[in-house]
Scaffold this active site. Sequence first.
Site, PDB file in Angstrom:
ATOM      1  N   ALA A  19       0.836  -1.193   0.000  1.00 48.16           N
ATOM      2  CA  ALA A  19       0.000   0.000   0.000  1.00 48.16           C
ATOM      3  C   ALA A  19       0.876   1.250   0.000  1.00 48.16           C
ATOM      4  O   ALA A  19       1.852   1.338   0.745  1.00 48.16           O
ATOM      5  CB  ALA A  19      -0.901   0.007   1.233  1.00 48.16           C
ATOM      6  N   THR A  20       0.499   2.211  -0.815  1.00 47.18           N
ATOM      7  CA  THR A  20       1.241   3.471  -0.848  1.00 47.18           C
ATOM      8  C   THR A  20       1.268   4.142   0.529  1.00 47.18           C
ATOM      9  O   THR A  20       2.334   4.615   0.952  1.00 47.18           O
ATOM     10  CB  THR A  20       0.667   4.410  -1.925  1.00 47.18           C
ATOM     11  N   GLU A  28       8.576   8.054   5.975  1.00 45.09           N
ATOM     12  CA  GLU A  28       8.554   9.081   7.020  1.00 45.09           C
ATOM     13  C   GLU A  28       9.374   8.631   8.225  1.00 45.09           C
ATOM     14  O   GLU A  28      10.104   9.438   8.819  1.00 45.09           O
ATOM     15  CB  GLU A  28       7.125   9.408   7.438  1.00 45.09           C
ATOM     16  N   HIS A  54       5.117   6.376  -6.409  1.00 45.52           N
ATOM     17  CA  HIS A  54       5.146   4.927  -6.156  1.00 45.52           C
ATOM     18  C   HIS A  54       5.164   4.281  -7.534  1.00 45.52           C
ATOM     19  O   HIS A  54       4.152   4.268  -8.235  1.00 45.52           O
ATOM     20  CB  HIS A  54       3.922   4.524  -5.342  1.00 45.52           C
ATOM     21  N   ARG A 100      10.342  18.096   6.572  1.00 41.53           N
ATOM     22  CA  ARG A 100      10.073  18.097   8.001  1.00 41.53           C
ATOM     23  C   ARG A 100      10.480  19.450   8.549  1.00 41.53           C
ATOM     24  O   ARG A 100      11.396  20.079   8.031  1.00 41.53           O
ATOM     25  CB  ARG A 100      10.839  16.984   8.720  1.00 41.53           C
TER      26      ARG A 100
END
Length: 115
Positions: A19-20, A28, A54, A100
């Site tokens: 899953a993306t 992250e 992706h 970030r």
Amino acid sequence: MTDVDTAVTVGSGDVPVLATPRLIAWMEAATVRAAAPFTGPGQTTVGTAIRIEHLRATRVGGRVEVDAEPPATAAGQRLTFLVRAVDASGELVATGEIDRAIVDRQRFLTTTPDP
């Protein structure tokens, strides 16, 4: 990669591949680790932007290695990481950037509104 990491399980699709959202979570997490040298006492980082492509599906049982390359220096309180994911065959699974911000942990927690 296991069944819990699939698009079917996380609700982002109906096929049993990586899953993306799970891939982004792994990326992250890599940026959190890579940001540690940029923070001082009482500081942490929070995610502010994600730009990910992706590119390749990964089946259950496949292996994906994620890497986050930190910037040479912080641009003020902002950090932009180059991220990438590669599968066991060396094929590029995903690439992109994650930003970030360096924040004072206590001030961030006291100024963040309750839901």
